[in-house]
Design a protein around this motif. Structure first.
Motif, PDB file in Angstrom:
ATOM      1  N   GLN A 134      41.326  46.280  24.293  1.00 44.80           N
ATOM      2  CA  GLN A 134      41.746  47.127  23.172  1.00 44.80           C
ATOM      3  C   GLN A 134      41.166  46.613  21.860  1.00 44.80           C
ATOM      4  O   GLN A 134      40.746  47.394  21.017  1.00 44.80           O
ATOM      5  CB  GLN A 134      43.273  47.181  23.074  1.00 44.80           C
ATOM      6  N   ARG A 135      41.130  45.307  21.692  1.00 40.35           N
ATOM      7  CA  ARG A 135      40.647  44.709  20.441  1.00 40.35           C
ATOM      8  C   ARG A 135      39.116  44.696  20.371  1.00 40.35           C
ATOM      9  O   ARG A 135      38.534  44.805  19.289  1.00 40.35           O
ATOM     10  CB  ARG A 135      41.209  43.293  20.323  1.00 40.35           C
ATOM     11  N   VAL A 136      38.463  44.532  21.525  1.00 39.96           N
ATOM     12  CA  VAL A 136      37.014  44.384  21.567  1.00 39.96           C
ATOM     13  C   VAL A 136      36.432  45.472  22.471  1.00 39.96           C
ATOM     14  O   VAL A 136      36.279  45.273  23.676  1.00 39.96           O
ATOM     15  CB  VAL A 136      36.611  42.975  22.076  1.00 39.96           C
ATOM     16  N   PRO A 137      36.118  46.642  21.916  1.00 44.67           N
ATOM     17  CA  PRO A 137      35.619  47.747  22.736  1.00 44.67           C
ATOM     18  C   PRO A 137      34.259  47.435  23.367  1.00 44.67           C
ATOM     19  O   PRO A 137      33.483  46.645  22.825  1.00 44.67           O
ATOM     20  CB  PRO A 137      35.498  48.912  21.757  1.00 44.67           C
ATOM     21  N   GLY A 138      34.015  48.050  24.515  1.00 42.67           N
ATOM     22  CA  GLY A 138      32.722  47.944  25.167  1.00 42.67           C
ATOM     23  C   GLY A 138      32.549  46.757  26.088  1.00 42.67           C
ATOM     24  O   GLY A 138      31.443  46.500  26.566  1.00 42.67           O
ATOM     25  N   CYS A 139      33.614  46.016  26.341  1.00 43.57           N
ATOM     26  CA  CYS A 139      33.510  44.872  27.246  1.00 43.57           C
ATOM     27  C   CYS A 139      33.221  45.339  28.665  1.00 43.57           C
ATOM     28  O   CYS A 139      33.578  46.449  29.053  1.00 43.57           O
ATOM     29  CB  CYS A 139      34.823  44.083  27.270  1.00 43.57           C
ATOM     30  N   LYS A 140      32.603  44.459  29.423  1.00 48.22           N
ATOM     31  CA  LYS A 140      32.439  44.678  30.859  1.00 48.22           C
ATOM     32  C   LYS A 140      33.603  43.983  31.552  1.00 48.22           C
ATOM     33  O   LYS A 140      34.257  43.117  30.968  1.00 48.22           O
ATOM     34  CB  LYS A 140      31.107  44.104  31.337  1.00 48.22           C
ATOM     35  N   HIS A 141      33.845  44.362  32.807  1.00 48.80           N
ATOM     36  CA  HIS A 141      34.981  43.819  33.549  1.00 48.80           C
ATOM     37  C   HIS A 141      34.550  43.365  34.934  1.00 48.80           C
ATOM     38  O   HIS A 141      33.821  44.084  35.629  1.00 48.80           O
ATOM     39  CB  HIS A 141      36.063  44.887  33.714  1.00 48.80           C
ATOM     40  N   ALA A 142      35.022  42.177  35.328  1.00 48.47           N
ATOM     41  CA  ALA A 142      34.837  41.680  36.693  1.00 48.47           C
ATOM     42  C   ALA A 142      36.227  41.496  37.289  1.00 48.47           C
ATOM     43  O   ALA A 142      37.142  41.018  36.612  1.00 48.47           O
ATOM     44  CB  ALA A 142      34.076  40.358  36.687  1.00 48.47           C
ATOM     45  N   PHE A 143      36.369  41.890  38.538  1.00 47.80           N
ATOM     46  CA  PHE A 143      37.666  41.828  39.205  1.00 47.80           C
ATOM     47  C   PHE A 143      37.551  41.042  40.508  1.00 47.80           C
ATOM     48  O   PHE A 143      36.690  41.338  41.335  1.00 47.80           O
ATOM     49  CB  PHE A 143      38.161  43.242  39.553  1.00 47.80           C
ATOM     50  N   LEU A 144      38.419  40.067  40.674  1.00 48.23           N
ATOM     51  CA  LEU A 144      38.521  39.329  41.929  1.00 48.23           C
ATOM     52  C   LEU A 144      39.561  40.000  42.810  1.00 48.23           C
ATOM     53  O   LEU A 144      40.586  40.472  42.315  1.00 48.23           O
ATOM     54  CB  LEU A 144      39.022  37.907  41.658  1.00 48.23           C
ATOM     55  N   ARG A 145      39.304  39.997  44.109  1.00 51.26           N
ATOM     56  CA  ARG A 145      40.325  40.456  45.040  1.00 51.26           C
ATOM     57  C   ARG A 145      41.447  39.424  45.037  1.00 51.26           C
ATOM     58  O   ARG A 145      41.188  38.222  44.963  1.00 51.26           O
ATOM     59  CB  ARG A 145      39.759  40.587  46.446  1.00 51.26           C
ATOM     60  N   GLU A 146      42.687  39.902  45.119  1.00 50.20           N
ATOM     61  CA  GLU A 146      43.833  38.992  45.117  1.00 50.20           C
ATOM     62  C   GLU A 146      43.715  37.963  46.236  1.00 50.20           C
ATOM     63  O   GLU A 146      43.986  36.777  46.039  1.00 50.20           O
ATOM     64  CB  GLU A 146      45.132  39.798  45.256  1.00 50.20           C
TER      65      GLU A 146
END
Length: 183
Positions: free
Chosen positions: A69-81
């Motif tokens: 929300q504070r820093v628009p345009g970020c990329k995201h990486a998700f680990l499986r639980e």
């Protein structure tokens, strides 16, 4: 060397990332993320880009949301639980270098203001909301698509902001069915 700066929760996460890849990190210090850290992340986003890589738990999702929300345009990486859990403890620091590299190879970019490609009715029809096994189905679908686990409303938003195509969605659903997750 990964061009973007990777945002993680703590020192142990930085150690795990550096075991897996050559990258710079910014540590949030957990969910008590302060304004000074958010300014560092804004600067990193301006100069190099940012990948948010938090734990696949409630606190990690809270930090991800605050930063995004504070820093628009970020990329995201998700680990499986499952890849981030060791002796009941969930965190990036528990993931193998291979799991971290896999998550980073599936980084997703946010695109705000997009029209949804998948609509709410698709989620109902797919048994991802308003279904006895909806949570389990969303967990598997999130892992297959590389967008992490989320509730129904978050899933709808992530499908939109990460521009998940109807084809990707259908392929993940087919795989979910093949794996026998109750429909």
């Amino acid at each position: 060397m990964i061009k973007e700066v990777i945002v993680v929760e703590g020192r142990d996460d930085t150690v795990a990332i550096k075991r897996a890849v050559e990258a710079d990190t910014i540590e949030t210090g957990g969910s008590a993320i302060n304004d000074k850290t958010l300014r560092k992340i804004e600067l990193a986003q301006e100069r190099r880009g940012v990948i948010i890589f938090t734990d696949p738990d409630h606190a990690g999702e809270r930090i991800r949301k605050i930063v995004a929300q504070r820093v628009p345009g970020c990329k995201h990486a998700f680990l499986r639980e499952a890849d981030a859990t060791k002796r009941g403890d969930i965190g990036v620091e528990n993931a193998s270098p291979e799991a971290i590299r896999e998550a980073l190879s599936r980084v997703r970019s946010e695109t705000e203001g997009m029209d949804p490609l998948i609509d709410w009715e698709d989620l109902i029809e797919a048994g991802l909301i308003i279904h006895p096994q909806a949570a389990a189905r969303r967990r598997v679908l999130g892992e297959l698509l590389g967008i992490g686990y989320c509730n129904g409303k978050q899933l709808y938003k992530r499908l939109t902001v990460f521009k998940i195509s109807r084809e990707e969605f259908a392929a993940a659903l087919a795989q979910l069915e093949d794996e026998g997750v109750n429909h």
